[in-house]
Design a protein around this motif. Structure first.
Motif, PDB file in Angstrom:
ATOM      1  N   HIS A  40      53.919  35.248  43.491  1.00 20.74           N
ATOM      2  CA  HIS A  40      52.776  34.352  43.386  1.00 20.74           C
ATOM      3  C   HIS A  40      51.775  34.855  42.351  1.00 20.74           C
ATOM      4  O   HIS A  40      51.643  36.053  42.111  1.00 20.74           O
ATOM      5  CB  HIS A  40      52.081  34.209  44.737  1.00 20.74           C
ATOM      6  N   GLU A  92      48.544  35.022  42.419  1.00 22.85           N
ATOM      7  CA  GLU A  92      47.503  35.903  42.957  1.00 22.85           C
ATOM      8  C   GLU A  92      48.001  37.345  43.064  1.00 22.85           C
ATOM      9  O   GLU A  92      47.285  38.292  42.747  1.00 22.85           O
ATOM     10  CB  GLU A  92      47.042  35.419  44.339  1.00 22.85           C
ATOM     11  N   GLY A 125      48.207  38.952  39.643  1.00 24.89           N
ATOM     12  CA  GLY A 125      46.874  39.352  39.193  1.00 24.89           C
ATOM     13  C   GLY A 125      46.414  40.640  39.836  1.00 24.89           C
ATOM     14  O   GLY A 125      45.836  41.519  39.171  1.00 24.89           O
ATOM     15  N   LYS A 126      46.680  40.801  41.120  1.00 22.47           N
ATOM     16  CA  LYS A 126      46.300  42.040  41.821  1.00 22.47           C
ATOM     17  C   LYS A 126      47.093  43.227  41.297  1.00 22.47           C
ATOM     18  O   LYS A 126      46.552  44.323  41.125  1.00 22.47           O
ATOM     19  CB  LYS A 126      46.507  41.876  43.320  1.00 22.47           C
TER      20      LYS A 126
END
Length: 107
Positions: free
Chosen positions: A72, A74, A77-78
């Motif tokens: 995903h 998100e 990005g993390k």
């Protein structure tokens, strides 16, 4: 009315093989052997030609249309944030000449 782009070299070659099969022999397996092609590829092209016409002979992208198991956005990005701001490499001890044990602590 939009114009379709011209056929690329590979599509023209496929079209020539299929037209040769239709006009001269009618036997796909023999023509594939004659042109040095696999029967599986020739039959795939022939089915596409029958279903879609000349457009079916164009080179298609090999990348999948979807990736259902993709990470995903998100989470990606993390991961990028953590990799840029933290390190996973072990810290190395500086090698000094005043070491009291006489052992080298890093190489």
């Amino acid at each position: 009315m939009s114009k379709t782009p011209p056929l690329d070299r590979e599509a023209k070659r496929r079209l020539a093989v299929i037209r040769h099969v239709e006009e001269v022999t009618g036997n796909i397996a023999v023509r594939c052997w004659y042109f040095g092609l696999s029967r599986q590829a020739c039959y795939t092209w022939y089915r596409r030609y029958q279903a879609e016409g000349v457009e079916g002979l164009r080179t298609r992208p090999k990348a999948p249309k979807t990736s259902p198991n993709a990470t995903h956005v998100e989470v990606v990005g993390k991961i990028i944030y953590l990799r840029q701001n933290y390190t996973s490499a072990p810290r190395r001890w500086p090698c000094t000449s005043s070491d009291t044990t006489g052992l080298r602590t890093s190489f």
